[in-house]
Enzyme design. Structure first.
Site, PDB file in Angstrom:
ATOM      1  CG  ASN A  39     -30.180  17.090  -6.147  1.00 23.23           C
ATOM      2  OD1 ASN A  39     -29.805  15.964  -5.824  1.00 23.23           O
ATOM      3  ND2 ASN A  39     -31.102  17.758  -5.465  1.00 23.23           N
ATOM      4  CB  SER A  40     -30.844  12.992 -10.059  1.00 23.98           C
ATOM      5  OG  SER A  40     -31.125  11.619  -9.889  1.00 23.98           O
ATOM      6  CB  VAL A  41     -26.568  13.873  -5.679  1.00 26.19           C
ATOM      7  CG1 VAL A  41     -25.312  13.275  -5.052  1.00 26.19           C
ATOM      8  CG2 VAL A  41     -26.270  15.247  -6.258  1.00 26.19           C
ATOM      9  CB  SER A  56     -29.316  16.816   4.698  1.00 28.24           C
ATOM     10  OG  SER A  56     -28.792  15.684   4.080  1.00 28.24           O
ATOM     11  CB  CYS A 105     -35.781   6.552   1.526  1.00 34.27           C
ATOM     12  SG  CYS A 105     -34.594   7.776   2.034  1.00 34.27           S
ATOM     13  N   GLY A 111     -29.702  26.477   1.908  1.00 34.21           N
ATOM     14  CA  GLY A 111     -29.056  25.379   1.209  1.00 34.21           C
ATOM     15  C   GLY A 111     -28.490  25.728  -0.147  1.00 34.21           C
ATOM     16  CB  ILE A 121     -40.567  21.612   1.266  1.00 32.76           C
ATOM     17  CG1 ILE A 121     -39.859  22.685   0.436  1.00 32.76           C
ATOM     18  CG2 ILE A 121     -41.898  22.117   1.762  1.00 32.76           C
ATOM     19  CD1 ILE A 121     -40.595  23.107  -0.847  1.00 32.76           C
ATOM     20  CG  ASN A 122     -36.370  16.316   0.579  1.00 35.05           C
ATOM     21  OD1 ASN A 122     -35.515  16.792  -0.154  1.00 35.05           O
ATOM     22  ND2 ASN A 122     -36.217  15.172   1.202  1.00 35.05           N
ATOM     23  N   GLY A 167     -36.195  25.814   1.838  1.00 36.36           N
ATOM     24  CA  GLY A 167     -36.678  25.818   0.467  1.00 36.36           C
ATOM     25  C   GLY A 167     -36.585  27.188  -0.155  1.00 36.36           C
TER      26      GLY A 167
END
Length: 303
Positions: free
Chosen positions: A69-71, A21, A129, A264, A190-191, A242
């Protein structure tokens, strides 16, 4: 030829390569370069109950071994995805994973219900979140919060539920056990890792939101370690991700315990990265004389 099929949360993938994602949109752009059916699964851009414009720019910054990133979860909303994007994705022979984000358990439940009915193959629950009912604490930072949202997702979903864990915790296994006990069918990790860069001339952070999520080759060792720890703590399957940019990277995550692997950030530099990594992974497995690619999973031999 090696048997390339793997199973993730009861869903059979033709090969272990997934696009995660936030890096592949809804596949339209990448579909101009290669057949999306070449992939094992597509995890679509994170969905929220309502459309989101995301964070203000600048929201992407390069780092020596990746990007920040901070989309901010820019997306058209779950209803628009179901109406406009899902029918196009279904034209391809590829499994579809819907990633969802919410601020209350009820929001997660509602999206699970809609997406299950729409016919996605799996739902990935993003627990990075903030929970507005818990004073803004991220679901993924507390076992009880992670369990709560997992239970709601499972209750409202008719397809397998995979929970995406945040690495920004002290003990990843504590969260992993909590979501497994709450009924999760799989875990992805991992995120991104929280990071920051500062412009030394303006003395301001490069990202407008000050901090962002670090991804890319720099995080691979952290991902391998966390997949290893999680695989030794739970029995449910893992989608590892990751920093994967080569077939050997994918093999490392599988050896650590991942059933499948996501490619990704590498796709931003090389649109063919997912299929290239797949081919390199298969070549490695064939050189080692493996009959099934799944034989790599959990096969690391610790000292």
């Amino acid at each position: 030829m090696i048997d390339s099929k793997v199973t993730l949360a009861g869903v059979e993938l033709k090969n272990p390569i997934v696009v995660p994602s936030g890096t592949f949109g809804f596949g339209r752009e990448y579909g101009q370069f290669f057949d999306l059916s070449e992939l094992g699964a597509i995890c679509v851009k994170g969905l929220t109950p309502q459309p989101r414009e995301g964070n203000p720019s600048p929201r992407i910054a390069e780092t020596p071994m990746g990007i920040l990133n901070s989309v901010g979860l820019q997306n058209p909303g779950v209803d628009a995805f179901i109406a406009g994007e899902l029918p196009e994705l279904k034209k391809h022979d590829v499994k579809i994973i819907a990633n969802i984000s919410g601020n209350t358990p009820e929001e997660y439940g509602g999206m699970c219900e809609k997406l299950s009915a729409a016919g996605v193959d799996m739902i990935e629950v993003n627990i990075s979140c903030p929970n507005v009912k818990a004073g803004g604490l991220a679901y993924g930072t507390r076992p009880e919060l992670a369990a709560e949202v997992t239970e709601i997702a499972k209750k409202n979903s008719t397809v397998p539920v995979m929970v995406k864990l945040s690495p920004n915790v002290t003990d990843i296994t504590e969260i992993a056990r909590a979501v497994e006990e709450a009924g999760a069918d799989a875990i992805s990790l991992i995120n991104t890792i929280r990071g920051m860069r500062i412009d030394v001339n303006t003395r301001r952070p490069i990202l407008k939101m000050n901090t962002g999520g670090l991804s890319g080759p720099a995080v691979l060792p952290v991902a391998v370690r966390m997949v290893w720890e999680t695989a030794n703590a739970v029995k449910i399957p893992i989608l590892g991700m990751g920093g994967v940019s080569k077939g050997t990277d994918a093999a490392e995550l599988m050896l650590a315990g991942a059933a499948a692997v996501a490619v990704g950030t590498a796709s931003f530099a090389d649109v063919y990265a997912p299929v290239r990594v797949r081919d390199e992974l298969f070549a490695l497995a064939e050189r080692q004389g493996l009959a099934h690619i799944s034989a790599l999973t959990g096969a690391a031999q610790p000292w």
